[in-house]
Write a protein that holds these residues in place. Structure first.
Motif, PDB file in Angstrom:
ATOM      1  N   MET A   1       0.807  -1.216   0.000  1.00 54.16           N
ATOM      2  CA  MET A   1       0.000   0.000   0.000  1.00 54.16           C
ATOM      3  C   MET A   1       0.846   1.274   0.000  1.00 54.16           C
ATOM      4  SD  MET A   1      -3.260  -0.623  -0.086  1.00 54.16           S
ATOM      5  CE  MET A   1      -4.454  -1.933   0.191  1.00 54.16           C
ATOM      6  N   VAL A   2       2.159   1.132  -0.047  1.00 51.50           N
ATOM      7  CA  VAL A   2       3.064   2.283   0.076  1.00 51.50           C
ATOM      8  C   VAL A   2       3.697   2.605  -1.273  1.00 51.50           C
ATOM      9  CG1 VAL A   2       5.229   3.083   1.103  1.00 51.50           C
ATOM     10  CG2 VAL A   2       3.534   1.897   2.508  1.00 51.50           C
TER      11      VAL A   2
ATOM     12  N   SER B   1      -0.029   4.914  -1.467  1.00 51.89           N
ATOM     13  CA  SER B   1      -0.457   4.746  -2.854  1.00 51.89           C
ATOM     14  C   SER B   1      -1.901   5.220  -3.018  1.00 51.89           C
ATOM     15  CB  SER B   1      -0.354   3.279  -3.247  1.00 51.89           C
ATOM     16  OG  SER B   1      -1.315   2.510  -2.521  1.00 51.89           O
ATOM     17  N   PRO B   2      -2.333   5.501  -4.252  1.00 49.66           N
ATOM     18  CA  PRO B   2      -3.739   5.871  -4.476  1.00 49.66           C
ATOM     19  C   PRO B   2      -4.711   4.792  -3.987  1.00 49.66           C
ATOM     20  CG  PRO B   2      -2.413   6.410  -6.402  1.00 49.66           C
ATOM     21  CD  PRO B   2      -1.523   5.625  -5.485  1.00 49.66           C
ATOM     22  N   THR B   3      -4.327   3.536  -4.131  1.00 54.59           N
ATOM     23  CA  THR B   3      -5.188   2.443  -3.666  1.00 54.59           C
ATOM     24  C   THR B   3      -5.388   2.517  -2.152  1.00 54.59           C
ATOM     25  OG1 THR B   3      -4.391   1.011  -5.450  1.00 54.59           O
ATOM     26  CG2 THR B   3      -5.454  -0.061  -3.577  1.00 54.59           C
TER      27      THR B   3
ATOM     28  N   ALA C   1      -7.781   5.248  -1.310  1.00 57.12           N
ATOM     29  CA  ALA C   1      -9.151   4.863  -1.656  1.00 57.12           C
ATOM     30  C   ALA C   1      -9.736   3.890  -0.640  1.00 57.12           C
ATOM     31  CB  ALA C   1      -9.182   4.251  -3.052  1.00 57.12           C
ATOM     32  N   GLU C   2      -8.885   3.032  -0.078  1.00 56.45           N
ATOM     33  CA  GLU C   2      -9.354   2.037   0.875  1.00 56.45           C
ATOM     34  C   GLU C   2      -9.252   2.495   2.322  1.00 56.45           C
ATOM     35  OE1 GLU C   2      -7.504  -1.708   0.203  1.00 56.45           O
ATOM     36  OE2 GLU C   2      -8.027  -1.782  -1.942  1.00 56.45           O
TER      37      GLU C   2
ATOM     38  N   SER D   1      -0.026   5.379   9.414  1.00 60.28           N
ATOM     39  CA  SER D   1       0.024   4.832  10.777  1.00 60.28           C
ATOM     40  C   SER D   1      -0.372   3.358  10.787  1.00 60.28           C
ATOM     41  CB  SER D   1      -0.900   5.635  11.698  1.00 60.28           C
ATOM     42  OG  SER D   1      -0.467   6.973  11.809  1.00 60.28           O
ATOM     43  N   ASP D   2      -1.349   3.003   9.952  1.00 58.79           N
ATOM     44  CA  ASP D   2      -1.739   1.591   9.844  1.00 58.79           C
ATOM     45  C   ASP D   2      -0.574   0.740   9.346  1.00 58.79           C
ATOM     46  OD1 ASP D   2      -4.332   2.210  10.641  1.00 58.79           O
ATOM     47  OD2 ASP D   2      -5.018   2.518   8.580  1.00 58.79           O
TER      48      ASP D   2
END
Length: 326
Positions: A248-249, A297-299, A302-303, A308-309
């Motif tokens: 996700m990064v 990332s854009p994903t 969006a999610e 932090s997560d």
């Protein structure tokens, strides 16, 4: 660093006593945020800079001002506004026509503690005026370089980006901050305590210096002698590398993050009167040191997955090193 060069226990006892005085002073003004106070002190002793982000009115500037009053040193303040110029931060060269000479007039950045208030209300050009100051402890104006005094700490406050009139900090500047802190709303009890404290006046007015700038510099030198085992160094590198490999990064934490996380963990250990780092020191401060450096990332956006997560996931999945004797 060998264990023979680690910080002497008696000097760490003195450091812990000084930290206790700082903590007491800050807690008299900032109620209900002990972890925020401990992290602020750790970053100060680690020689880093602090970015405090939250909504207006929760005590960001108060924390910065309280720190400045508790240390007997020079404090500069810059109120960042849309019309702020880089020279308003660093200073300006003035030409004296009659004498035919020029002189440099230092800006507010020439101080030991610089409060950069609402830093993201200024344009990126004005924000970037702090880059050289924060990274190299110097200012270059019109081809001349001027050293900044030591110790040098920038305490910047900013409002959330979704608020009106804010600009995002450039990634390079965010990376200069050792830690990003959230103040958050106080608990019911802490807010009630705040009301009672303020009935007699502003508690900032009662603060007196408890440490000198030279003492902070000496403590910072001591922090650099806190021992980190080879296995913990490997753990630190693995943590930071894991942020770069997360799906996700888009951009993970930089090598500077590895260095600063190590130094912050050393400082946290020193404030606990230990001359060696344990995994708890790293995990206690990793979120504040790493999250603001990660570009999602854009994903992920969006999610609803935040930086932090990602740091929390990394801390949960990267294996701890086996216990060793420091």
């Amino acid at each position: 660093m060998s264990q023979s060069t680690t910080a002497p226990p008696e000097q760490l006892t003195e450091l812990a006593a000084g930290v206790s005085s700082l903590r007491t002073g800050l807690a008299s003004v900032i109620t209900g945020h002990p972890q925020l106070i401990d992290t602020t002190i750790a970053v100060l002793l680690a020689g880093g800079h602090i970015l405090i982000e939250d909504v207006p009115g929760v005590g960001k500037t108060t924390l910065a001002k309280a720190l400045g009053r508790l240390i007997d040193t020079k404090v500069g303040r810059i109120q960042f506004t849309p019309d702020l110029l880089p020279s308003d931060v660093t200073g300006v060269t003035i030409f004296h026509g009659v004498e035919g000479q020029s002189s440099f007039r230092p800006g507010p950045v020439f101080a030991n503690i610089v409060i950069a208030d609402e830093i993201n209300r200024a344009s990126p050009k004005a924000q970037s005026a702090l880059l050289e100051c924060m990274a190299e402890r110097q200012v270059t104006v019109d081809g001349e370089t001027y050293p900044l005094p030591g110790p040098f700490l920038v305490v910047a406050t900013q409002n959330p980006l979704e608020m009106e009139g804010t600009y995002p900090l450039p990634e390079a500047q965010r990376d200069r901050f050792m830690a990003r802190l959230d103040v958050g709303y106080p608990s019911y009890e802490a807010e009630l305590q705040m009301l009672e404290q303020r009935e007699a006046g502003d508690p900032l007015d009662d603060l007196q210096p408890v440490l000198e700038a030279a003492t902070i510099s000496r403590f910072a030198s001591l922090v650099r002698r806190v021992y980190v085992t080879p296995s913990l160094k490997a753990y630190l590198v693995q943590l930071v590398a894991a942020t770069r490999q997360h799906p996700m990064v888009r951009v993970g934490a930089s090598p500077r993050a590895t260095l600063q996380l190590t130094q912050a963990a050393r400082a946290l250990a020193a404030t606990r009167a230990r001359n060696f780092v344990v995994p708890d020191d790293i995990q206690a401060i990793a979120l504040q040191v790493l999250a603001h450096r990660i570009v999602m990332s854009p994903t992920a956006r969006a999610e609803g997955v935040s930086a932090s997560d990602v740091v929390s996931q990394v801390l949960a999945t990267v294996s701890l090193p086996p216990p060793t004797t420091a």
